[in-house]
Motif scaffolding. Structure first.
Motif, PDB file in Angstrom:
ATOM      1  N   UNK A 134      37.452  17.572  33.460  1.00  0.00           N
ATOM      2  CA  UNK A 134      36.924  18.316  34.600  1.00  0.00           C
ATOM      3  C   UNK A 134      35.541  18.870  34.316  1.00  0.00           C
ATOM      4  N   UNK A 135      35.192  18.908  33.041  1.00  0.00           N
ATOM      5  CA  UNK A 135      33.911  19.471  32.647  1.00  0.00           C
ATOM      6  C   UNK A 135      32.850  18.380  32.537  1.00  0.00           C
ATOM      7  N   UNK A 158      42.988  11.676  42.218  1.00  0.00           N
ATOM      8  CA  UNK A 158      43.190  13.118  42.072  1.00  0.00           C
ATOM      9  C   UNK A 158      42.873  13.798  43.397  1.00  0.00           C
ATOM     10  N   UNK A 159      43.797  13.734  44.345  1.00  0.00           N
ATOM     11  CA  UNK A 159      43.512  14.314  45.662  1.00  0.00           C
ATOM     12  C   UNK A 159      43.888  15.787  45.706  1.00  0.00           C
ATOM     13  N   UNK A 160      45.161  16.063  45.464  1.00  0.00           N
ATOM     14  CA  UNK A 160      45.614  17.450  45.541  1.00  0.00           C
ATOM     15  C   UNK A 160      45.320  18.133  44.212  1.00  0.00           C
ATOM     16  N   UNK A 161      44.053  18.373  43.967  1.00  0.00           N
ATOM     17  CA  UNK A 161      43.684  18.924  42.678  1.00  0.00           C
ATOM     18  C   UNK A 161      42.387  19.694  42.809  1.00  0.00           C
ATOM     19  N   UNK A 162      42.184  20.638  41.913  1.00  0.00           N
ATOM     20  CA  UNK A 162      40.918  21.349  41.864  1.00  0.00           C
ATOM     21  C   UNK A 162      40.530  21.487  40.397  1.00  0.00           C
ATOM     22  N   UNK A 163      39.309  21.086  40.026  1.00  0.00           N
ATOM     23  CA  UNK A 163      38.938  21.113  38.607  1.00  0.00           C
ATOM     24  C   UNK A 163      38.964  22.522  38.001  1.00  0.00           C
ATOM     25  N   UNK A 164      38.939  23.538  38.848  1.00  0.00           N
ATOM     26  CA  UNK A 164      38.996  24.900  38.312  1.00  0.00           C
ATOM     27  C   UNK A 164      40.361  25.187  37.668  1.00  0.00           C
TER      28      UNK A 164
END
Lengths: 456, 181
Positions: free
Chosen positions: A190-191, B134-140
């Protein structure tokens, strides 16, 4: 409700790390572009790997005669170094699995690096039987399958046990290591951007951090730790039985298994300190690898050094008390014979130098610990050299005694093995998060709305 | 990347939470309102969230561990015993079936099989590897925030949005399609 009471979670409060985001920031920045220092070290390691491969290929081409191995000392530097690297591996599993089950509060920061060390150390160790057998193209004979006359291997032989133990150890520690990194690889994904993102996307197996994933993951992790714990104790016991099951004076004792396990943990923690000190400095991880962590590792060294020293003295005492001339002769030869210097290096580095750790000032001084850890590494290599070479050189019949001197090829492979290990470890520090991100977050107080309201 | 599984006639909501306690309460509220297939996301194995928020109990992974370990031990003993009896040659005056020696092999096999089947158990139960989009996802969610993903039929979308907004998410994303996660 979630409690912010960290001590009840068995964590070491770390005032320098306040938020989850801090952990990601501090650990993932290590994965950025490598600096000059890294490239210098990496080039040295790559050159050493070259030396390693050159020496090995030369030996394959010429035959085992280029080593100093001959009757009566048929095991020398190769087996010494094999046992040394297997021993190094042990502290990684100790820190990652045993201390996990015991909920030791200081393992989080250090365990990823030491687990990586385990995997690479077993990888290094696993090459030595192949180097030692000489005709490496027959190495697959180690696999337990019947020969052309349908005869199976002799499962009463400790050497066959060793194949099982080392293979299992490598597989399980590699799996344990990889599994533990998956959530952190997702954080790296993610980074990262571009090609790196693709790379992490694949090796993180599409981890998303859902409740379902975490639920099974944390359970699987406990079970793997529970399996790795007896495994780590068994592996070095089995390695020690390679010796103890033989009737060579100086080998044939029941003390070998616990003595080897303690020695393994001792040497492994020593190498963890040796690696963690520069890592912390280069990567600016001072907030994560604190003096408290180093002190805890120093205490482990203190304990295991005491066990090892006790084992040395017991061996000498029992040789005398047994009233067996070959046994007495073997130990007299060990201390005052041709290899006296190796024995005294072993006793000094493993028994005397670590006595300094009994002082808190030494335990809390990073540079002193670094210096002592180098002594431990040297001493533990010599311990195996002493056990193997002095015992074989001085068995029962005086006319069968003989000396051994390592050849240049053997030294090349020994030095090269450190480079091979360093090569993988340096790659690890660049490609995988060297500190366990998700587990470090367990030490950080969780963000609570309720507490924020109470403060306001 | 494989396409994500769609949930027909549903809308998806992804709520990003800064705080652990609001996430737990949101999950409890969703469970109370009868939603089952929703997912919570966390950057760490937060046991309060798993146990209190989602009421997750035992994981079947342990069955895999036990079964693998027992299979391994049995295999180790059977293999050594069978190969010894295949050519019953006495060596060193030891019995053909030297059980104490075979314990070592059986032990190592038990650990090896147990560990590998634990991993298989984890992969099966956790749905890994998951190479869907990766649809239902948030990188946070791998950084510092928690998340909740829930799908609802169009008719109930309004209720879900209100429910989630009540717990003050830092971000509430609404997708025109719902996905199975």
């Amino acid at each position: 409700m979630a409690t912010a009471d960290l001590t009840s979670r068995g964590a070491l409060p770390n005032p320098d790390v306040q938020k989850y985001e801090d952990v990601n920031r501090d650990v993932l920045k290590v994965l950025g572009r490598p600096g000059k220092g890294w490239w210098v070290l990496f080039s040295i390691a790559a050159a050493g790997v070259g030396l390693f491969l050159t020496s090995w290929f030369y030996q394959i081409y010429k035959g085992l005669g280029v080593s100093g191995l001959n009757a009566p000392v048929g095991w020398g530097v190769y087996i010494t170094t094999f046992v040394f690297w297997v021993g190094i591996a042990h502290s990684g599993t100790l820190i990652s699995a045993i201390l996990f089950l015991f909920r030791a509060p200081w393992r989080q920061a250090i365990y990823r690096a030491s687990e990586a060390m385990t995997v690479f150390a077993v990888m290094t160790a696993g090459l030595f039987p192949l180097i030692h057998v000489g005709r490496v193209w027959h190495a697959y004979w180690l696999v337990p399958y019947p020969n052309s006359r349908f005869l199976w291997p002799n499962f009463r032989s400790p050497l066959v046990w060793d194949v099982f133990a080392i293979t299992t150890y490598f597989t399980v520690s590699a799996v344990f290591f990889y599994l533990g990194t998956i959530p952190d690889l997702a954080a790296a994904r993610d980074h990262a951007r571009g090609l790196r993102k693709k790379f992490y996307q694949i090796i993180s197996l599409g981890w998303r951090g859902t409740d379902r994933e975490w639920h099974h993951f944390s359970k699987a992790y406990i079970y793997l730790a529970a399996l790795a714990t007896p495994l780590v104790l068994s592996v070095h016991s089995v390695v020690s039985w390679d010796f103890a099951m033989a009737i060579v004076p100086g080998w044939h004792t029941t003390i070998f298994a616990p003595y080897f396990v303690a020695g393994a943990i001792f040497s492994g923690v020593g190498l963890v300190i040796t690696l963690a000190v520069p890592m912390r400095k280069f990567f600016g991880l001072e907030d994560y690898l604190t003096v408290k962590h180093f002190e805890a590792m120093a205490k482990l060294c203190m304990l295991t050094s005491a066990i090892v020293l006790y084992a040395y003295l017991t061996e000498f005492f029992l040789a005398w008390y047994s009233a067996e001339p070959p046994e007495r002769g073997s130990f007299w030869n060990r201390a005052f014979g041709h290899y006296w210097w190796a024995t005294w290096i072993m006793l000094t580095c493993n028994g005397l130098v670590p006595l300094m750790l009994w002082f808190k000032r030494v335990r809390t001084s990073i540079s002193a610990l670094f210096a002592i850890s180098i002594f431990i590494n040297i001493g533990m290599w010599f311990e195996r050299y002493v056990i193997i070479v002095t015992s074989l050189s001085h068995e029962y019949e005086p006319w069968a005694w003989g000396l051994y001197r390592p050849s240049v090829v053997e030294m090349g492979i020994l030095i090269g093995s450190f480079a091979w290990f360093g090569f993988w470890f340096l790659l690890f520090t660049r490609l995988l998060p060297p500190v366990a991100i998700a587990e470090m977050k367990e030490v950080v107080p969780p963000p609570l709305r309720r507490r924020k309201e109470a403060v306001q | 990347m494989i396409g994500a599984k769609r949930r027909q006639g549903h809308r998806g909501f992804f709520a990003l939470f800064e705080h652990l306690d609001s996430t737990i309460e949101a999950c409890k509220a969703l469970r109370g309102a009868g939603y089952k297939g929703f997912r919570a996301y966390a950057p760490l194995p937060e046991h309060d969230l798993l146990e209190e928020g989602l009421a997750l109990k035992h994981s079947p992974v342990r069955v895999f561990t036990l079964a693998g370990g027992l299979t391994g031990a049995a295999t180790g003993f059977a293999f050594t015993a069978w190969t010894s009896m295949d050519w019953p040659l006495v060596t060193g005056g030891k019995p053909i079936l030297s059980m104490p020696a075979y314990v070592v092999i059986a032990f190592e096999c038990a650990i090896l099989f147990g560990a590998l089947s634990t991993v298989i158990g984890l992969f099966i139960n956790a749905g890994l590897p998951n190479f869907r989009r990766m649809v239902a996802y948030h990188p946070e969610c791998s950084n510092g925030s928690f998340g909740v993903y829930v799908t609802a039929p169009h008719a109930r979308a309004e209720t879900v949005r209100e429910l989630l907004t009540g717990f003050e998410p830092s971000e509430l994303r609404e997708d025109p399609e719902g996905f199975d996660v």
